[in-house]
Design a protein around this motif. Sequence first.
Motif, mmCIF file in Angstrom:
data_model
loop_
_atom_site.group_PDB
_atom_site.id
_atom_site.type_symbol
_atom_site.label_atom_id
_atom_site.label_comp_id
_atom_site.label_asym_id
_atom_site.label_seq_id
_atom_site.Cartn_x
_atom_site.Cartn_y
_atom_site.Cartn_z
ATOM 1 N N GLU A 83 63.492 -70.425 52.859
ATOM 2 C CA GLU A 83 62.524 -69.470 53.601
ATOM 3 C C GLU A 83 61.411 -70.022 53.512
ATOM 4 O OE1 GLU A 83 64.042 -67.106 55.464
ATOM 5 O OE2 GLU A 83 66.176 -67.419 54.364
ATOM 6 N N VAL A 84 60.403 -69.437 54.767
ATOM 7 C CA VAL A 84 58.884 -70.128 54.735
ATOM 8 C C VAL A 84 58.176 -69.264 53.391
ATOM 9 C CG1 VAL A 84 56.783 -69.703 55.873
ATOM 10 C CG2 VAL A 84 59.171 -70.246 57.354
ATOM 11 N N GLY A 85 57.727 -70.261 52.766
ATOM 12 C CA GLY A 85 56.845 -69.840 51.470
ATOM 13 C C GLY A 85 57.660 -70.473 50.352
ATOM 14 N N ASP A 86 59.034 -70.603 50.333
ATOM 15 C CA ASP A 86 59.755 -71.093 49.475
ATOM 16 C C ASP A 86 58.911 -72.364 48.777
ATOM 17 O OD1 ASP A 86 61.361 -68.906 49.269
ATOM 18 O OD2 ASP A 86 63.256 -69.927 50.025
ATOM 19 N N ALA A 87 59.180 -72.355 47.314
ATOM 20 C CA ALA A 87 58.340 -73.783 46.963
ATOM 21 C C ALA A 87 59.324 -74.243 45.591
ATOM 22 C CB ALA A 87 56.884 -73.272 46.337
ATOM 23 N N ASP A 88 59.396 -75.358 45.302
ATOM 24 C CA ASP A 88 59.910 -75.961 44.090
ATOM 25 C C ASP A 88 59.210 -77.134 43.700
ATOM 26 O OD1 ASP A 88 61.614 -75.975 41.848
ATOM 27 O OD2 ASP A 88 63.563 -75.927 43.183
ATOM 28 N N VAL A 89 59.602 -77.545 42.592
ATOM 29 C CA VAL A 89 58.772 -78.955 41.909
ATOM 30 C C VAL A 89 59.850 -79.972 41.740
ATOM 31 C CG1 VAL A 89 57.713 -79.520 40.125
ATOM 32 C CG2 VAL A 89 57.122 -77.160 40.891
ATOM 33 N N TYR A 90 59.297 -81.373 42.004
ATOM 34 C CA TYR A 90 59.849 -82.246 41.809
ATOM 35 C C TYR A 90 59.074 -83.289 40.805
ATOM 36 C CZ TYR A 90 61.975 -87.033 42.092
ATOM 37 O OH TYR A 90 62.103 -88.510 41.924
ATOM 38 N N GLU A 91 59.608 -83.876 39.587
ATOM 39 C CA GLU A 91 58.948 -84.361 38.809
ATOM 40 C C GLU A 91 59.341 -86.102 38.533
ATOM 41 O OE1 GLU A 91 58.902 -81.827 35.127
ATOM 42 O OE2 GLU A 91 56.970 -80.957 35.961
ATOM 43 N N ILE A 92 58.419 -86.908 38.547
ATOM 44 C CA ILE A 92 58.858 -88.122 38.122
ATOM 45 C C ILE A 92 57.844 -88.870 37.355
ATOM 46 C CG2 ILE A 92 58.109 -88.965 40.399
ATOM 47 C CD1 ILE A 92 61.048 -90.643 38.641
ATOM 48 N N ASN A 93 58.318 -89.332 35.969
ATOM 49 C CA ASN A 93 57.270 -89.972 35.032
ATOM 50 C C ASN A 93 56.381 -88.809 34.774
ATOM 51 O OD1 ASN A 93 58.677 -92.296 34.637
ATOM 52 N ND2 ASN A 93 57.555 -93.137 36.863
ATOM 53 N N ASP A 94 55.073 -89.131 34.790
ATOM 54 C CA ASP A 94 54.233 -88.141 34.716
ATOM 55 C C ASP A 94 53.518 -87.493 35.911
ATOM 56 O OD1 ASP A 94 52.783 -90.410 35.144
ATOM 57 O OD2 ASP A 94 51.676 -90.384 33.402
ATOM 58 N N VAL A 95 54.153 -87.648 37.026
ATOM 59 C CA VAL A 95 53.440 -87.019 38.296
ATOM 60 C C VAL A 95 54.618 -86.050 38.401
ATOM 61 C CG1 VAL A 95 53.366 -87.534 40.760
ATOM 62 C CG2 VAL A 95 52.861 -89.390 39.104
ATOM 63 N N SER A 96 53.838 -84.943 39.154
ATOM 64 C CA SER A 96 54.728 -83.407 39.607
ATOM 65 C C SER A 96 54.341 -83.370 40.937
ATOM 66 C CB SER A 96 54.061 -82.377 38.687
ATOM 67 O OG SER A 96 54.749 -81.120 39.147
ATOM 68 N N ILE A 97 55.294 -82.963 42.073
ATOM 69 C CA ILE A 97 55.184 -82.926 43.322
ATOM 70 C C ILE A 97 55.637 -81.613 43.589
ATOM 71 C CG2 ILE A 97 55.703 -83.642 45.405
ATOM 72 C CD1 ILE A 97 54.178 -85.786 43.921
ATOM 73 N N LEU A 98 54.610 -80.749 44.241
ATOM 74 C CA LEU A 98 55.027 -79.360 44.800
ATOM 75 C C LEU A 98 55.653 -79.633 46.253
ATOM 76 C CD1 LEU A 98 54.839 -76.219 44.931
ATOM 77 C CD2 LEU A 98 52.557 -76.483 45.193
ATOM 78 N N LEU A 99 56.784 -79.091 46.394
ATOM 79 C CA LEU A 99 57.329 -78.864 48.007
ATOM 80 C C LEU A 99 57.315 -77.697 48.354
ATOM 81 C CD1 LEU A 99 60.053 -81.524 46.869
ATOM 82 C CD2 LEU A 99 58.512 -81.881 48.717
ATOM 83 N N VAL A 100 56.698 -77.423 49.348
ATOM 84 C CA VAL A 100 56.657 -76.199 50.013
ATOM 85 C C VAL A 100 57.261 -75.992 51.538
ATOM 86 C CG1 VAL A 100 55.123 -74.021 50.575
ATOM 87 C CG2 VAL A 100 54.606 -75.498 48.661
#
Length: 238
Positions: A83-100
Amino acid sequence: MSKRDIAGGDRQIRRSPGIPYQKLLDADSRPVPAHLRIDTAAFLGDHDIPIERYIDPAYHLLEKERLWPRVWQMALREERIPEVGDADVYEINDVSILLVRTAPDEIKGYYNACLHMGRNLVDRPCNLAEIRCPYHGFAWRTDGKLKHIPGMWDFPHVDPRQMSLPEVKVALWNGFIFINMDPDCETLESYLGEACHHWDAYPLSDRYTVIAVNKLIRCNWKTGQEAFMDAFHLVASH
Protein backbone atom coordinates in the motif's frame (compact mmCIF):
# COMPACT_ATOMS: atom_id res chain seq x y z
CA MET A 1 40.83 -34.76 -27.06
CA SER A 2 37.76 -36.90 -26.41
CA LYS A 3 34.32 -36.13 -27.79
CA ARG A 4 33.31 -34.93 -24.34
CA ASP A 5 35.98 -32.20 -24.25
CA ILE A 6 35.34 -28.63 -25.37
CA ALA A 7 38.12 -26.28 -26.35
CA GLY A 8 38.66 -23.29 -24.10
CA GLY A 9 41.77 -21.30 -24.89
CA ASP A 10 44.78 -23.55 -24.30
CA ARG A 11 42.84 -25.83 -21.95
CA GLN A 12 39.86 -28.13 -22.26
CA ILE A 13 36.55 -28.22 -20.40
CA ARG A 14 35.77 -31.70 -19.18
CA ARG A 15 32.10 -32.65 -19.16
CA SER A 16 30.01 -35.50 -17.84
CA PRO A 17 29.84 -38.58 -20.09
CA GLY A 18 26.04 -38.46 -19.85
CA ILE A 19 23.64 -37.10 -22.47
CA PRO A 20 24.42 -33.41 -23.10
CA TYR A 21 21.67 -30.97 -22.14
CA GLN A 22 21.47 -29.63 -25.69
CA LYS A 23 20.85 -33.16 -26.96
CA LEU A 24 17.91 -33.45 -24.60
CA LEU A 25 16.55 -30.20 -25.99
CA ASP A 26 16.96 -31.54 -29.54
CA ALA A 27 14.61 -34.37 -28.63
CA ASP A 28 11.96 -32.13 -27.09
CA SER A 29 8.51 -32.47 -28.64
CA ARG A 30 7.92 -28.72 -28.52
CA PRO A 31 9.96 -25.71 -29.68
CA VAL A 32 12.68 -24.79 -27.20
CA PRO A 33 13.05 -21.10 -26.22
CA ALA A 34 16.20 -19.53 -27.61
CA HIS A 35 17.54 -18.58 -24.17
CA LEU A 36 17.72 -22.27 -23.21
CA ARG A 37 20.02 -22.82 -26.18
CA ILE A 38 22.63 -20.45 -24.82
CA ASP A 39 25.81 -22.34 -23.94
CA THR A 40 28.50 -20.19 -22.34
CA ALA A 41 30.86 -22.98 -21.28
CA ALA A 42 34.38 -21.62 -21.03
CA PHE A 43 37.55 -22.58 -19.23
CA LEU A 44 37.95 -20.07 -16.41
CA GLY A 45 41.07 -21.51 -14.84
CA ASP A 46 41.79 -24.17 -12.25
CA HIS A 47 44.19 -22.38 -9.95
CA ASP A 48 43.58 -22.33 -6.21
CA ILE A 49 41.71 -19.32 -4.86
CA PRO A 50 43.74 -17.63 -2.10
CA ILE A 51 42.18 -18.32 1.29
CA GLU A 52 42.64 -14.63 2.15
CA ARG A 53 39.59 -13.86 0.01
CA TYR A 54 37.51 -15.70 2.59
CA ILE A 55 39.14 -14.82 5.90
CA ASP A 56 41.13 -11.58 5.51
CA PRO A 57 39.33 -8.55 7.04
CA ALA A 58 41.13 -6.32 4.54
CA TYR A 59 39.46 -8.18 1.68
CA HIS A 60 36.09 -7.75 3.39
CA LEU A 61 36.70 -4.00 3.57
CA LEU A 62 37.50 -3.94 -0.15
CA GLU A 63 34.20 -5.68 -0.88
CA LYS A 64 32.36 -3.12 1.22
CA GLU A 65 34.01 -0.37 -0.82
CA ARG A 66 34.06 -1.80 -4.34
CA LEU A 67 31.44 -4.55 -4.55
CA TRP A 68 28.29 -4.02 -2.51
CA PRO A 69 27.83 -0.32 -3.37
CA ARG A 70 28.00 -1.13 -7.12
CA VAL A 71 25.80 -4.18 -7.71
CA TRP A 72 22.05 -4.75 -7.93
CA GLN A 73 20.73 -6.49 -4.82
CA MET A 74 17.34 -8.08 -4.21
CA ALA A 75 16.02 -6.21 -1.18
CA LEU A 76 12.35 -7.13 -0.72
CA ARG A 77 9.30 -8.67 -2.32
CA GLU A 78 6.69 -6.13 -3.40
CA GLU A 79 4.02 -7.72 -1.22
CA ARG A 80 6.02 -6.54 1.82
CA ILE A 81 4.99 -2.96 1.00
CA PRO A 82 1.73 -3.25 -0.99
CA GLU A 83 0.00 0.00 0.00
CA VAL A 84 1.02 3.61 -0.56
CA GLY A 85 3.05 4.70 2.46
CA ASP A 86 4.17 1.17 3.35
CA ALA A 87 7.87 1.05 4.24
CA ASP A 88 10.47 -1.53 5.15
CA VAL A 89 14.23 -1.69 5.64
CA TYR A 90 16.99 -3.58 3.81
CA GLU A 91 20.45 -3.81 5.36
CA ILE A 92 23.78 -4.86 3.86
CA ASN A 93 26.99 -4.63 5.89
CA ASP A 94 26.71 -1.35 7.81
CA VAL A 95 24.37 0.33 5.30
CA SER A 96 20.63 0.59 5.92
CA ILE A 97 18.23 1.32 3.05
CA LEU A 98 14.66 2.56 3.55
CA LEU A 99 12.17 1.46 0.88
CA VAL A 100 8.85 3.30 0.64
CA ARG A 101 5.92 2.82 -1.73
CA THR A 102 5.25 6.41 -2.74
CA ALA A 103 2.54 5.63 -5.32
CA PRO A 104 0.68 2.52 -6.50
CA ASP A 105 3.29 2.06 -9.21
CA GLU A 106 6.35 3.68 -7.59
CA ILE A 107 8.81 2.62 -4.90
CA LYS A 108 11.65 4.85 -3.72
CA GLY A 109 14.77 3.96 -1.78
CA TYR A 110 16.66 6.25 0.61
CA TYR A 111 19.65 5.85 2.87
CA ASN A 112 18.00 5.12 6.18
CA ALA A 113 19.78 7.85 8.13
CA CYS A 114 18.62 11.22 9.40
CA LEU A 115 20.58 14.07 7.82
CA HIS A 116 20.83 15.73 11.23
CA MET A 117 22.66 13.17 13.40
CA GLY A 118 22.47 9.94 11.43
CA ARG A 119 19.88 8.07 13.49
CA ASN A 120 17.94 5.38 11.58
CA LEU A 121 14.71 6.94 10.32
CA VAL A 122 12.78 3.65 10.34
CA ASP A 123 13.51 0.51 12.36
CA ARG A 124 10.74 -1.87 11.30
CA PRO A 125 7.97 -2.37 8.72
CA CYS A 126 5.37 0.39 8.98
CA ASN A 127 3.08 2.73 7.06
CA LEU A 128 4.26 6.32 6.77
CA ALA A 129 2.41 9.55 6.16
CA GLU A 130 5.81 11.20 6.49
CA ILE A 131 9.36 10.12 7.29
CA ARG A 132 10.08 11.54 10.74
CA CYS A 133 13.26 10.88 12.70
CA PRO A 134 12.34 9.55 16.17
CA TYR A 135 15.34 11.32 17.74
CA HIS A 136 14.90 15.06 17.07
CA GLY A 137 11.84 15.09 14.83
CA PHE A 138 13.36 16.17 11.52
CA ALA A 139 10.73 15.19 8.93
CA TRP A 140 10.62 14.48 5.20
CA ARG A 141 7.79 13.78 2.80
CA THR A 142 7.72 10.29 1.38
CA ASP A 143 9.12 11.70 -1.87
CA GLY A 144 12.29 12.55 0.09
CA LYS A 145 11.82 16.32 0.19
CA LEU A 146 12.39 18.10 3.51
CA LYS A 147 9.08 18.81 5.28
CA HIS A 148 9.85 20.16 8.74
CA ILE A 149 12.66 20.93 11.17
CA PRO A 150 11.61 21.62 14.78
CA GLY A 151 12.98 24.98 15.95
CA MET A 152 13.93 25.98 12.42
CA TRP A 153 15.16 29.33 13.73
CA ASP A 154 18.14 27.48 15.20
CA PHE A 155 19.19 26.31 11.75
CA PRO A 156 19.52 29.46 9.63
CA HIS A 157 22.38 27.81 7.71
CA VAL A 158 20.19 24.93 6.48
CA ASP A 159 18.97 25.21 2.89
CA PRO A 160 15.84 23.04 2.58
CA ARG A 161 16.62 22.54 -1.11
CA GLN A 162 19.84 20.77 -0.10
CA MET A 163 18.20 18.62 2.57
CA SER A 164 16.40 16.00 0.49
CA LEU A 165 17.06 12.40 1.51
CA PRO A 166 19.81 10.84 -0.64
CA GLU A 167 18.30 8.20 -2.90
CA VAL A 168 19.45 4.83 -4.18
CA LYS A 169 18.42 3.31 -7.49
CA VAL A 170 15.32 1.10 -7.33
CA ALA A 171 14.06 -1.32 -9.98
CA LEU A 172 11.29 -3.91 -10.02
CA TRP A 173 11.32 -7.34 -11.60
CA ASN A 174 8.73 -10.12 -11.24
CA GLY A 175 7.55 -8.92 -7.86
CA PHE A 176 11.08 -8.37 -6.49
CA ILE A 177 12.44 -4.98 -5.42
CA PHE A 178 16.11 -4.45 -6.30
CA ILE A 179 18.37 -1.63 -5.13
CA ASN A 180 21.71 -0.28 -6.32
CA MET A 181 23.74 2.38 -4.51
CA ASP A 182 25.70 3.37 -7.62
CA PRO A 183 24.01 6.36 -9.33
CA ASP A 184 25.77 5.45 -12.59
CA CYS A 185 24.94 1.74 -12.55
CA GLU A 186 23.70 -0.23 -15.55
CA THR A 187 20.00 -1.02 -15.72
CA LEU A 188 18.64 -4.02 -13.83
CA GLU A 189 17.49 -5.54 -17.12
CA SER A 190 21.04 -5.34 -18.49
CA TYR A 191 22.46 -6.70 -15.22
CA LEU A 192 20.18 -9.75 -15.18
CA GLY A 193 20.63 -10.42 -18.90
CA GLU A 194 19.24 -13.68 -20.20
CA ALA A 195 18.42 -14.83 -16.68
CA CYS A 196 15.21 -12.77 -16.94
CA HIS A 197 13.83 -15.04 -19.64
CA HIS A 198 14.35 -18.25 -17.70
CA TRP A 199 11.22 -17.39 -15.73
CA ASP A 200 8.95 -16.47 -18.66
CA ALA A 201 6.90 -19.66 -18.26
CA TYR A 202 6.74 -19.28 -14.46
CA PRO A 203 6.15 -15.58 -13.73
CA LEU A 204 7.35 -14.97 -10.21
CA SER A 205 5.12 -11.90 -10.02
CA ASP A 206 2.22 -14.37 -9.54
CA ARG A 207 3.88 -15.82 -6.45
CA TYR A 208 3.95 -14.51 -2.90
CA THR A 209 5.93 -15.07 0.26
CA VAL A 210 4.29 -17.60 2.58
CA ILE A 211 6.96 -17.51 5.26
CA ALA A 212 10.33 -15.79 5.60
CA VAL A 213 13.10 -17.57 7.48
CA ASN A 214 16.46 -16.04 8.35
CA LYS A 215 19.36 -18.26 9.36
CA LEU A 216 22.78 -17.11 10.46
CA ILE A 217 25.51 -19.11 8.71
CA ARG A 218 28.90 -18.72 10.36
CA CYS A 219 30.94 -18.39 7.21
CA ASN A 220 32.06 -15.82 4.68
CA TRP A 221 29.22 -14.90 2.33
CA LYS A 222 31.10 -16.35 -0.67
CA THR A 223 31.29 -19.75 1.00
CA GLY A 224 27.54 -19.70 1.54
CA GLN A 225 26.83 -18.61 -2.04
CA GLU A 226 29.16 -21.16 -3.58
CA ALA A 227 27.49 -23.98 -1.66
CA PHE A 228 24.30 -23.27 -3.62
CA MET A 229 25.86 -22.37 -6.98
CA ASP A 230 28.09 -25.37 -7.64
CA ALA A 231 26.70 -28.51 -9.28
CA PHE A 232 29.24 -30.77 -7.58
CA HIS A 233 27.24 -31.01 -4.35
CA LEU A 234 24.11 -32.31 -6.07
CA VAL A 235 25.25 -35.92 -6.31
CA ALA A 236 26.13 -36.24 -2.62
CA SER A 237 23.66 -33.86 -0.98
CA HIS A 238 20.55 -34.39 -3.10
